[in-house]
Design an enzyme around this catalytic site. Structure first.
Site, short mmCIF file in Angstrom:
data_model
loop_
_atom_site.label_atom_id
_atom_site.label_comp_id
_atom_site.label_asym_id
_atom_site.label_seq_id
_atom_site.Cartn_x
_atom_site.Cartn_y
_atom_site.Cartn_z
N CYS A 2 0.97 -1.08 0.15
CA CYS A 2 0.07 0.05 0.00
C CYS A 2 1.11 1.34 0.00
O CYS A 2 1.72 1.20 0.76
CB CYS A 2 -0.79 0.05 1.31
SG CYS A 2 -2.19 -1.31 1.29
N ARG A 27 4.23 -0.16 -4.62
CA ARG A 27 3.97 -0.57 -3.21
C ARG A 27 2.86 -1.61 -3.33
O ARG A 27 2.56 -2.28 -2.20
CB ARG A 27 3.77 0.52 -2.06
CG ARG A 27 4.87 1.63 -2.09
CD ARG A 27 4.79 2.42 -1.21
NE ARG A 27 4.72 1.84 0.07
CZ ARG A 27 5.77 1.62 1.02
NH1 ARG A 27 6.92 2.05 0.65
NH2 ARG A 27 5.51 1.19 2.19
N TRP A 76 -2.34 -3.01 -1.83
CA TRP A 76 -2.10 -4.43 -1.81
C TRP A 76 -3.04 -4.98 -0.88
O TRP A 76 -2.75 -4.91 0.31
CB TRP A 76 -0.43 -4.61 -1.65
CG TRP A 76 0.03 -6.10 -1.64
CD1 TRP A 76 0.20 -6.35 -3.03
CD2 TRP A 76 -0.04 -7.00 -0.79
NE1 TRP A 76 0.59 -7.74 -2.86
CE2 TRP A 76 0.26 -8.09 -1.45
CE3 TRP A 76 -0.60 -7.19 0.74
CZ2 TRP A 76 0.52 -9.26 -0.80
CZ3 TRP A 76 -0.09 -8.47 1.06
CH2 TRP A 76 0.45 -9.55 0.60
N ASN A 103 -2.28 1.90 5.66
CA ASN A 103 -1.21 0.94 5.41
C ASN A 103 -1.08 0.02 6.56
O ASN A 103 -0.52 0.70 7.20
CB ASN A 103 -0.12 1.53 4.71
CG ASN A 103 0.99 0.67 4.43
OD1 ASN A 103 0.82 -0.84 4.34
ND2 ASN A 103 2.24 0.89 4.54
N GLY A 104 -1.16 -1.27 6.34
CA GLY A 104 -0.86 -2.19 7.46
C GLY A 104 -1.93 -3.10 7.68
O GLY A 104 -3.00 -3.32 6.92
N GLU A 486 18.96 -16.92 -6.56
CA GLU A 486 18.31 -15.72 -7.28
C GLU A 486 17.83 -15.73 -8.39
O GLU A 486 16.55 -15.19 -9.01
CB GLU A 486 19.53 -14.80 -7.01
CG GLU A 486 19.18 -13.37 -7.56
CD GLU A 486 17.87 -12.40 -6.91
OE1 GLU A 486 17.26 -13.09 -5.91
OE2 GLU A 486 17.58 -11.65 -7.43
N LYS A 490 13.95 -14.92 -9.64
CA LYS A 490 13.53 -13.88 -10.70
C LYS A 490 12.63 -14.35 -11.51
O LYS A 490 11.64 -13.85 -11.95
CB LYS A 490 14.68 -13.61 -11.06
CG LYS A 490 15.59 -12.62 -10.53
CD LYS A 490 14.98 -11.22 -10.49
CE LYS A 490 14.62 -10.56 -9.15
NZ LYS A 490 15.18 -10.78 -7.95
N GLU A 493 8.89 -15.00 -10.09
CA GLU A 493 8.27 -13.96 -9.66
C GLU A 493 7.99 -13.11 -11.08
O GLU A 493 7.02 -12.47 -11.04
CB GLU A 493 8.59 -12.80 -8.74
CG GLU A 493 10.02 -12.18 -9.06
CD GLU A 493 10.79 -11.23 -7.69
OE1 GLU A 493 9.94 -10.78 -7.18
OE2 GLU A 493 11.96 -11.27 -7.77
N HIS A 509 21.78 -36.09 -4.66
CA HIS A 509 21.25 -36.45 -3.48
C HIS A 509 19.74 -36.27 -3.75
O HIS A 509 18.89 -36.15 -2.58
CB HIS A 509 21.90 -35.51 -2.26
CG HIS A 509 23.12 -35.56 -2.10
ND1 HIS A 509 23.86 -36.85 -1.29
CD2 HIS A 509 24.38 -34.82 -2.61
CE1 HIS A 509 25.06 -36.66 -1.26
NE2 HIS A 509 25.19 -35.64 -1.97
N LYS A 612 6.27 -4.22 -3.64
CA LYS A 612 7.59 -4.00 -3.63
C LYS A 612 8.06 -4.38 -2.27
O LYS A 612 9.15 -4.76 -1.93
CB LYS A 612 7.96 -2.60 -4.05
CG LYS A 612 9.35 -2.16 -4.08
CD LYS A 612 10.19 -2.85 -5.22
CE LYS A 612 11.59 -2.51 -5.13
NZ LYS A 612 12.51 -3.65 -5.65
O1 M6R Z 1 12.97 -4.33 0.64
P1 M6R Z 1 13.69 -5.51 0.93
O2 M6R Z 1 15.03 -5.82 0.37
O3 M6R Z 1 13.77 -5.98 2.41
O4 M6R Z 1 12.91 -6.82 0.32
C1 M6R Z 1 13.11 -8.02 0.56
C2 M6R Z 1 12.42 -9.01 -0.37
O5 M6R Z 1 10.83 -8.81 -0.20
C3 M6R Z 1 12.49 -8.58 -2.00
O6 M6R Z 1 13.91 -8.78 -2.19
C4 M6R Z 1 11.95 -9.71 -2.73
O7 M6R Z 1 12.04 -10.81 -2.67
C5 M6R Z 1 12.15 -8.94 -4.47
N1 M6R Z 1 10.55 -8.82 -4.72
C6 M6R Z 1 12.65 -9.97 -5.16
O8 M6R Z 1 13.01 -9.58 -6.47
#
Ligand code: M6R
Length: 617
Positions: A2, A27, A76, A103-104, A486, A490, A493, A509, A612
Site C-alpha cells: 500500500c 507498493r 495491496w 497501510n498495514g 536468485e 527472478k 516472480e 542427492h 515491492k
Molecule cells: O526491501 P527488502 O530488500 O527488505 O525486500 C525483501 C524482499 O521482499 C525482496 O527482495 C523481494 O524478494 C523481491 N521482490 C525480489 O525480487
C-alpha cells in the site's frame, strides 16, 4: 504494501495525489483511490479496483472538483478482495464526512467491528480498515475535536498502521498516525506532503522528515506539527532527499526493470564511492557508531528476506573468507520466532532495500532487545530500519521501482564485500596487501558490469525460445549457489514459471531425478582458475544432467573452453576475482527472466500478487 500520499497546499490536489500514487504504485497495485475536499467544502471520493490507470481514466472522464487538500492510496489487499468497495479511502460517520486511508493490518479489527455493529454502524467493505474510519467519526461527533478523536482511536488499534484522515468539517488539516508502517513528511513552501516514502513528493520538494514510531502528524499548508500518541510535542531533524524525480522515472526504457538492470554499473560504482581508496584500502566511516565493540564480534547473523537474503548468502562466503568471522544467514521471519542465541558480541546485519520490510524490522528489534549489535544495510534514506539500527551502511543504488529487485541486489552484495574487507582490516587473517588487492578488484566492477550488459543479446534470444518452459532448474556451487537461487526467484516472480535453485553438489542427492529429456538447466560455472577446482566439479555436474537429456545454458567466464565443449549455449562474463563473480553472473539471469516475462506478455514491473515492500508480517 500500500502506498499513501497526502497533500495540503495551493497546487491542484488531484494532480499531486495521482502523481504521488504513480510513483508509489510499486507498493501495491490492485486498487487505488483518492479523497479531496473541493472548493465548495464537500468531500469527494473516487476509488477503483485495478491498476492506478483505471482510476486515472475514471477521473479524466469525470473530473473531481478543484481542491487544495486530499489523500490518496494504492492498495495491496490483505483483508478483502481487490474490489471497488474494498479500495481505500473508506468513509466514516453517518454523513460520510470523514475519509481515511491505511497501510498495514489492524489486528484487533474483528473486536472493534463487533462493537460498532452493536452500535448500529453499517459497513460497506470487508476490510480491517473501515473500523478506524467509523470509530474516529464517532469520537469526533461526540467532541468536535478531530485531533483528540484521532489520538483516542489510534491508541485502541493493535498491529501495524499508517493512517491518514481528513474531515469535511476541518478542511485545512490532514492527520496521520504511524505505528510499524512507514511515513515521511515532505516540507514545502506554503504546502506540505505526506507519503509512504519520499517518492510520493520528491518532484515537489526534497526536504523531508521521517516520522517516528507511535507518532501523529498534524499537516497544514503552513505548518507541520508532530506529537507522540500521548500528545507530547516531538521534533525530528530534517533531511535532504539525495535523488531527484528523474531517477525514479523510466527515462525511455521499456520498463523500470530494464532501466534498473542498466543502472547497475552506476549503482555499484556509487556504493563503492568514497569507501575504497585508490590503493584498494577499504574504510567504512559508517561503522564508527559501533565503536570498539566491532573488535569483539565473534559471530555475525545476517537477517533478510527474498533477494536480500540471497545477497546475504553471497556475503557470507566473503566475510568468512576474508574476515574469518563465522556467519549465518537467516530469513528474518524464521529468525524472529525461533529463540535464537544472541550475545553482546553478536553482530546482526539486517539487509533490506526498502528498510521497511516488516519481517526484517521485527527481527532487528528482537536482536536489539536481546543485546546484540545491529547494523543495517539499506537503500532508502531515513527508512525505519536505518533509524533503528545501531549503525547503517547505505547502498547507493538510487530508487528501485520495479518489484523484482536487481540493482539493489548487486549494490547489497557490494556493500557486504566492503563490510567484509573493513572487518578483515581489524583482524589478522590476511595481509594488508592481499586485502588491498581485492579492494582494487572491487573498483573494476562497474566497468565489468558494463561489459556484461553490452553482450546480452544471445541470452535475450535464448530466453524467448524458453517461453513455453514449464520448469527451469538452476545450479551453482559456492558463491554460484545463491546466484542459482536468485535466478530461480527472478523467473518465478516475473514469468510465473516453476523454477528451483540447487547447490550443484546436491544434485545426486535427489534433484537429479527431476531431469528428463529437454529439461532446461541453467548452470553458474565458477572461474576456470578456481583454486579449489570447483570448476571441474561443476563441469562434471553439467555432464551428468546432459547425459539425462537436459538442455544446459551455462553462465561462464570468458575463455572457458571446457564449458564450450559440453554445451553451445554459453553466456560469457569477464574474468574476475572468484568471490566477486556473483555481481556479474547474476545479470544474465536477471535479463533471462525479464525477457521471458515480456515474451509471455506479462507485466515485468508489476508481477501478479506481489508488492515491492512487504510491510506486514
Ligand atoms: O526491501 P527488502 O530488500 O527488505 O525486500 C525483501 C524482499 O521482499 C525482496 O527482495 C523481494 O524478494 C523481491 N521482490 C525480489 O525480487
Amino acid at each position: 504494501m500500500c502506498g499513501i500520499v497526502g497533500y495540503v497546499g495551493p497546487k491542484s490536489t488531484v494532480e499531486v495525489l495521482l502523481g504521488g500514487l504513480k510513483r508509489l504504485e510499486y507498493r501495491g497495485y490492485d486498487s487505488a483511490g483518492v479523497s479531496v475536499i473541493n472548493g465548495s467544502g464537500t468531500l469527494e471520493t473516487r476509488k477503483r479496483s485495478g491498476k492506478l490507470s483505471v482510476l486515472v481514466d475514471d477521473i479524466e472522464q469525470n473530473p473531481l472538483g478543484v481542491a487544495h487538500i486530499g489523500i490518496g492510496h494504492t492498495r495491496w489487499a490483505t483483508h478483502g478482495a481487490p474490489t471497488d468497495g474494498n479500495a481505500h479511502p473508506h468513509l466514516g460517520g453517518a454523513h460520510k464526512k470523514l475519509s481515511l486511508i491505511h497501510n498495514g493490518i489492524i489486528e484487533n479489527f474483528a473486536e472493534l467491528k463487533s462493537e460498532l455493529l452493536e452500535a448500529g454502524v453499517t459497513f460497506t467493505s470487508e476490510t480491517d480498515t473501515e473500523v478506524a474510519a467509523h470509530l474516529i467519526a464517532a469520537e469526533y461527533d461526540k467532541t468536535g475535536d478531530l485531533i483528540s478523536a484521532f489520538r483516542r482511536v489510534v491508541l485502541r488499534l493493535h498491529g501495524a498502521f499508517t493512517i491518514l484522515v481528513m474531515h469535511e468539517d476541518e478542511p485545512d488539516v490532514v492527520l496521520a498516525a504511524r505505528r510499524n508502517s512507514p511515513l515521511v513528511v515532505g516540507l514545502g513552501v506554503g504546502e506540505n506532503f505526506l507519503g509512504s516514502d519520499v517518492a510520493a513528493f520528491v518532484e515537489h520538494t526534497k526536504r523531508a522528515i521521517s516520522v517516528g514510531q507511535d507518532e501523529i502528524v498534524i499537516l497544514r499548508s503552513d505548518r507541520v506539527e508532530l506529537e507522540d500518541f500521548a500528545g507530547n510535542k516531538v521534533t525530528h531533524p530534517e533531511f535532504q532527499v539525495d535523488w531527484d524525480a528523474s531517477a525514479a522515472s523510466k527515462g525511455g526504457w521499456s520498463s523500470f526493470m530494464a532501466k534498473e538492470i542498466a543502472d547497475q554499473p552506476q549503482a555499484v560504482g556509487d556504493t563503492l564511492m568514497g569507501r575504497v581508496a585508490s590503493d584498494g584500502t577499504v574504510h567504512l566511516q559508517e561503522l564508527a557508531p559501533l565503536g570498539n565493540a566491532i573488535h569483539s564480534i565473534d559471530r555475525i547473523i545476517m537477517v533478510a528476506c527474498g533477494t536480500a537474503a540471497y545477497a546475504s548468502e553471497v556475503g557470507k562466503y566473503a566475510i568468512e573468507a576474508w574476515a574469518r568471522i563465522p556467519v549465518s544467514v537467516e530469513l528474518s521471519h524464521e529468525f524472529r520466532y525461533r529463540d535464537p542465541i544472541l550475545t553482546s558480541n553478536t553482530l546482526v546485519v539486517a539487509v533490506s532495500q526498502s528498510g521497511e520490510t516488516m519481517d526484517t524490522l521485527m527481527a532487528t528489534r528482537y536482536a536489539k532487545e536481546a543485546g546484540a549489535m545491529v547494523l543495517s544495510i539499506c537503500n532508502t534514506q531515513g527508512a525505519t530500519l536505518a533509524r533503528e539500527a545501531d549503525a547503517v551502511l547505505y547502498t547507493h543504488a538510487g530508487p528501485e521501482v520495479a518489484v523484482a529487485s536487481t540493482k539493489a541486489f548487486t549494490a547489497q552484495i557490494t556493500s557486504i564485500y566492503l563490510l567484509a574487507l573493513h572487518l578483515a582490516n581489524t583482524r589478522s587473517a590476511h595481509s594488508k596487501s592481499e586485502l588491498q588487492e581485492i579492494g582494487r578488484e572491487l573498483l573494476k566492477l562497474p566497468a565489468q558490469i558494463s561489459e556484461v550488459l553490452a553482450g546480452l543479446d544471445p541470452i535475450r534470444e535464448l530466453a524467448r525460445s524458453y517461453k513455453d518452459a514449464k520448469t527451469v532448474l538452476f545450479l551453482g556451487r559456492n558463491v554460484g549457489f545463491p546466484i542459482a537461487l536468485e535466478g530461480a526467484l527472478k523467473l518465478k516472480e516475473l514469468a510465473y514459471i516453476h523454477s528451483e535453485g540447487f547447490a550443484a553438489g546436491e544434485l545426486k542427492h535427489g534433484p537429479i531425478a527431476l531431469i528428463e529429456e529437454g529439461q532446461p538447466v541453467i548452470v553458474i560455472v565458477p572461474s576456470v582458475n578456481d583454486p579449489d577446482s570447483l570448476h571441474a566439479k561443476v563441469v562434471s555436474n553439467i555432464q551428468e544432467v546432459l547425459a539425462r537429456g537436459a538442455k544446459v545454458i551455462a553462465i561462464a567466464e570468458e575463455g572457458d573452453k571446457a564449458v564450450a565443449q559440453v554445451t553451445d549455449q554459453v553466456c560469457y562474463v569477464p574474468a574476475v576475482h572468484r568471490m566477486l563473480a556473483p555481481i556479474l553472473t547474476v545479470i544474465p539471469l536477471q535479463v533471462f527472466a525479464m525477457e521471458l516475462s515480456a515474451a509471455k506478455g506479462l507485466d515485468v514491473d508489476q508481477p501478479r500478487n506481489l508488492a515491492k515492500s512487504v510491510t506486514v508480517e
